[in-house]
Design a protein around this motif. Structure first.
Motif, mmCIF file in Angstrom:
data_model
loop_
_atom_site.group_PDB
_atom_site.id
_atom_site.type_symbol
_atom_site.label_atom_id
_atom_site.label_comp_id
_atom_site.label_asym_id
_atom_site.label_seq_id
_atom_site.Cartn_x
_atom_site.Cartn_y
_atom_site.Cartn_z
ATOM 1 N N ASN A 213 0.779 -1.117 -0.116
ATOM 2 C CA ASN A 213 0.071 0.129 0.089
ATOM 3 C C ASN A 213 0.926 1.342 -0.152
ATOM 4 N N TRP A 214 0.402 2.275 -0.651
ATOM 5 C CA TRP A 214 1.322 3.269 -0.900
ATOM 6 C C TRP A 214 1.587 4.244 0.210
ATOM 7 N N LYS A 215 0.877 3.872 1.320
ATOM 8 C CA LYS A 215 0.967 4.607 2.570
ATOM 9 C C LYS A 215 2.323 3.920 3.255
ATOM 10 N N LEU A 216 2.419 2.767 3.146
ATOM 11 C CA LEU A 216 3.663 2.242 3.702
ATOM 12 C C LEU A 216 4.957 2.780 3.521
ATOM 13 N N TYR A 217 5.005 3.522 2.251
ATOM 14 C CA TYR A 217 6.066 4.200 1.745
ATOM 15 C C TYR A 217 6.434 5.457 2.589
ATOM 16 N N GLN A 218 5.281 6.311 2.891
ATOM 17 C CA GLN A 218 5.245 7.384 3.650
ATOM 18 C C GLN A 218 5.569 7.136 4.973
ATOM 19 N N GLU A 219 5.171 5.961 5.541
ATOM 20 C CA GLU A 219 5.496 5.739 6.800
ATOM 21 C C GLU A 219 6.759 5.312 7.153
ATOM 22 N N ASN A 220 7.607 4.608 6.021
ATOM 23 C CA ASN A 220 9.094 4.206 5.962
ATOM 24 C C ASN A 220 9.926 5.414 6.088
ATOM 25 N N LEU A 221 9.460 6.594 5.541
ATOM 26 C CA LEU A 221 10.098 7.727 5.819
ATOM 27 C C LEU A 221 9.912 8.430 6.956
ATOM 28 N N LYS A 222 8.871 8.277 7.512
ATOM 29 C CA LYS A 222 8.716 8.718 8.939
ATOM 30 C C LYS A 222 8.998 7.940 10.158
ATOM 31 N N ASP A 223 9.786 6.862 9.878
ATOM 32 C CA ASP A 223 9.976 5.735 10.857
ATOM 33 C C ASP A 223 11.556 5.700 10.952
ATOM 34 N N PRO A 224 12.157 6.611 11.747
ATOM 35 C CA PRO A 224 13.714 6.685 11.973
ATOM 36 C C PRO A 224 14.180 5.507 12.844
ATOM 37 N N TYR A 225 13.352 4.514 13.527
ATOM 38 C CA TYR A 225 13.585 3.365 14.106
ATOM 39 C C TYR A 225 14.336 2.583 13.158
ATOM 40 N N HIS A 226 13.705 2.140 12.063
ATOM 41 C CA HIS A 226 14.442 1.177 11.123
ATOM 42 C C HIS A 226 15.700 1.630 10.514
ATOM 43 N N ALA A 227 15.771 2.916 10.319
ATOM 44 C CA ALA A 227 17.089 3.434 9.560
ATOM 45 C C ALA A 227 18.417 2.544 9.872
ATOM 46 N N THR A 228 18.585 2.540 11.252
ATOM 47 C CA THR A 228 19.970 1.763 11.571
ATOM 48 C C THR A 228 19.925 0.380 11.779
ATOM 49 N N LEU A 229 18.519 -0.173 11.868
ATOM 50 C CA LEU A 229 18.344 -1.587 11.825
ATOM 51 C C LEU A 229 18.296 -2.396 10.896
ATOM 52 N N LEU A 230 17.462 -1.710 9.733
ATOM 53 C CA LEU A 230 17.413 -2.436 8.433
ATOM 54 C C LEU A 230 18.402 -2.335 7.575
ATOM 55 N N HIS A 231 18.918 -0.851 7.550
ATOM 56 C CA HIS A 231 19.901 -0.518 6.553
ATOM 57 C C HIS A 231 21.436 -0.670 6.995
ATOM 58 N N THR A 232 21.859 -1.829 6.896
ATOM 59 C CA THR A 232 23.162 -2.214 7.460
ATOM 60 C C THR A 232 24.256 -1.677 6.805
ATOM 61 N N TYR A 233 23.957 -1.189 5.425
ATOM 62 C CA TYR A 233 24.771 -0.477 4.696
ATOM 63 C C TYR A 233 25.406 1.062 5.251
ATOM 64 N N LEU A 234 24.306 1.505 6.000
ATOM 65 C CA LEU A 234 24.652 2.712 6.658
ATOM 66 C C LEU A 234 25.530 2.482 7.866
ATOM 67 N N THR A 235 25.115 1.807 8.471
ATOM 68 C CA THR A 235 25.836 1.388 9.642
ATOM 69 C C THR A 235 27.504 0.743 9.545
ATOM 70 N N THR A 236 27.304 -0.217 8.603
ATOM 71 C CA THR A 236 28.727 -0.792 8.363
ATOM 72 C C THR A 236 29.583 0.146 7.662
ATOM 73 N N PHE A 237 29.227 1.147 7.036
ATOM 74 C CA PHE A 237 30.323 2.247 6.577
ATOM 75 C C PHE A 237 30.169 3.555 7.193
ATOM 76 N N GLY A 238 29.283 3.579 8.507
ATOM 77 C CA GLY A 238 29.305 4.690 9.245
ATOM 78 C C GLY A 238 28.505 5.919 8.699
ATOM 79 N N LEU A 239 27.657 5.871 7.886
ATOM 80 C CA LEU A 239 26.907 6.766 7.077
ATOM 81 C C LEU A 239 25.934 7.431 8.035
#
Lengths: 424, 177
Positions: A213-239
């Protein structure tokens, strides 16, 4: 403006479906499954949100630089055409011939003096006004349109249009407040960080569909909780790690939001927050660190702004990436994303090459773009295949300081506004 | 074939025959290369993918619409072995995606030129993807526009530009086409 054919329905002329079986849970932190799965809710969203009192992102001005230049676009799931008129102003209208409903514009972009429907050659000018109908008087006095047929009643339905610093927004409503008032002061400040006044240069476009559903994409960007947990690339390389200086701002109504972040100088070697992130590898270095290089190009205190503008725009500024994500719903369980990436007209060739290298992070083939698209598909798989059970967005508090990042505050805010706009 | 008459060939015809044989050999080499390339990726050994490139090798995956509109943005872009390795590492170790099989079919290899040890070639590719409990679907079809370095009897990619027709990407593209 000569074309007066407009959208006037705005919910007033449509019979409403019976939604009485849909009951919102009492818990304000619970989201019912049916907002993501029910066709009636989806149809009502198209009417009350996308064709209601909203400004919808439709294009960048740089996509239609000269009079006659046009692109195909969408408001909600409705195909539209965006064209620069002979007077230089931007026009937008429904991509649907007033005669038999033909979606007449079938190319992504082009340049035209007029639009001709291929079926019966009804011809419209660049404002969408109907100019001519073949055989209107019939042949040899026989046939043709009735005598009371008026061209002006059969123009393309035209949208209200506004622009700010190179982005174009449209609305089906005739009497929208200004875009600036629609955003509010805090979000306007965020918007102006993304569109900082420099003339844009279009770099290219990605398109993908996501089951969900389209709202899931809006929610994803309003969800800082997932950023460091899902996005291993960001944390692996310190971004981006939980210890970054971070802020979440929203407008008064909770519709729009921005997750701003400043990454630490140099490489992040140790941080007490990283102990909870299983993926953190303090020793990992890119073989080619140019991809994450941050070249200073503005005075903004933020290196990253993930902006959501209700209902259909995600605007991302991450290091030297500037990227639009235009959300196009395609039914309750599918949406299209149009990623419009840009740089600036005064970029050196080296800066443009840098932006192209850095854009590997996002998009439907991006180091972290893949994570988000897959996660949303997984949510949809769960919602579609299992028994309904409300989702839980109870992290944080609604009155917490904006620096709080382990929070669902912005998602709850979005749904408060959603329920009001939808009457649910 | 007892009635086959072997005509004496002029030196010019002979040269042409040699050139054709050389081009045929190059085409076979490119076909073998593409077989290895596809097989390595389809086995899931993405971290061996950079080995198909020279140290300054360039890889671009770009929508046909962008390519034909002079818009430079690729969907994947590796400029040199470092970026190729970083992309392969990200796929193998940091990206989150559902397990999947990919199946490349590469066909219609054409040799477009050979100059200064560089072979210019193109090929069509089709990429299928299979996820659990879902039917196999077409992920991409497109064309490779390649420049190979011929070193001894071995080819390495100096440049592979994958121009894809499948503009509306289903969810995402994880493994490089």
């Amino acid at each position: 403006m000569s074309n007066t054919c407009r959208f006037i329905e705005n919910g007033e002329t449509r019979a409403e479906s019976d939604l009485s079986d849909l009951v919102w849970p009492n818990d304000p932190a619970a989201i019912p499954d049916w907002v993501y799965t029910d066709r009636r809710v989806y149809d009502l969203e198209q009417e009350r949100i996308f064709r209601g009192r909203t400004w919808n992102y439709i294009a960048l001005e740089v996509e239609v630089p000269n009079p006659g230049d046009f692109i195909r676009s969408y408001i909600g799931d409705m195909p539209i055409v965006v064209v620069r008129g002979q007077d230089g102003a931007i026009n937008a209208f429904e991509n649907r011939c007033a005669h038999r409903g033909v979606e007449f514009c079938k190319t992504y972009r082009g340049s035209a003096k007029q639009f001709v429907c291929p079926y019966h050659q009804w011809t419209y000018d660049l404002t969408g006004k109907l100019k001519s109908v073949p055989f209107r008087r019939g042949v040899q006095g026989q046939g043709g349109m009735p005598p009371d047929f008026k061209l002006e009643d059969h123009s393309l339905r035209r949208l209200s249009v506004t622009t700010r610093r190179g982005a174009i927004f449209a609305s089906c409503a005739d009497d929208m407040e200004s875009l600036e008032d629609y955003l509010g002061p805090d979000m306007l400040d965020q918007y102006d960080t993304m569109f900082d006044g420099r003339p844009l240069k279009l770099l290219g476009i990605h398109r993908n569909v996501i089951p969900g559903n389209w709202k899931l994409y809006q929610e994803n960007l309003k969800d800082p909780y997932h950023a460091t947990l899902l996005h291993t690339y960001l944390t692996t390389f310190g971004l981006f790690v939980a210890g970054n200086k971070t802020l979440i701002v929203a407008d008064e109504k909770g519709r729009h939001s921005s997750l701003c972040s400043r990454r630490p100088e140099g490489r992040l070697e140790s941080d007490s927050n990283t102990s909870q992130i299983g993926s953190f590898h303090a020793t990992m270095k890119l073989a080619d660190p140019r991809v994450l290089e941050l070249i200073k190009e503005s005075d903004s205190p933020w290196n990253s702004n993930a902006i959501t503008i209700w209902p259909n725009l995600i605007a991302i500024r991450q290091s030297n990436i500037f990227s639009i994500r235009h959300i196009v719903p395609m039914g309750p369980d599918e949406f299209m994303l149009i990623w419009v990436n840009f740089g600036f007209a005064d970029d050196t060739p080296e800066m443009e090459a840098h932006r192209l290298r850095q854009n590997n992070i996002f998009g439907p083939g991006g180091f972290i773009g893949i994570d988000d698209n897959e996660a949303i598909k997984f949510v949809n798989d769960g919602l579609q295949r299992s028994q309904p059970r409300p989702g839980v967005v109870s992290l944080g508090r609604d009155d917490e300081p904006p620096e709080t990042v382990i929070t669902d505050r912005a998602i709850r805010g979005m749904y408060r506004h959603y329920r009001e706009a939808m009457g649910l | 074939m007892s009635n086959l008459q072997v005509k004496p060939v002029t030196s010019e015809t002979e040269k042409l025959m040699y050139d054709r044989a050389f081009l045929r050999e190059l085409r076979h080499m490119v076909e073998d290369f593409n077989c290895d390339y596809a097989d390595t990726l389809d086995r899931g050994e993405v971290e061996k993918w950079p080995d198909f490139f020279t140290d300054d090798g360039v890889y671009r995956l770009i929508a046909r619409d962008n390519a034909e509109s002079n818009l430079p943005l690729p969907l994947m872009y590796c400029d040199g072995k470092g970026m190729l390795k970083d992309r392969a590492y990200a796929i193998a170790h940091t990206e989150m995606f559902a397990p999947r099989y990919t199946m490349h079919q590469i066909a219609q290899v054409r040799i477009l030129g050979f100059e200064d040890g560089i072979v210019s070639a193109q090929a069509n590719y089709v990429l299928y993807e299979t996820l659990i409990d879902e039917p196999t679907h077409l992920l991409q079809c497109g064309k490779y526009h390649d420049r190979f370095l011929l070193r001894g009897d071995r080819l390495l990619l100096k440049e592979r530009n994958c121009i894809y027709d499948t503009l509306l990407i289903p969810t995402c593209i994880v493994f490089p086409p």
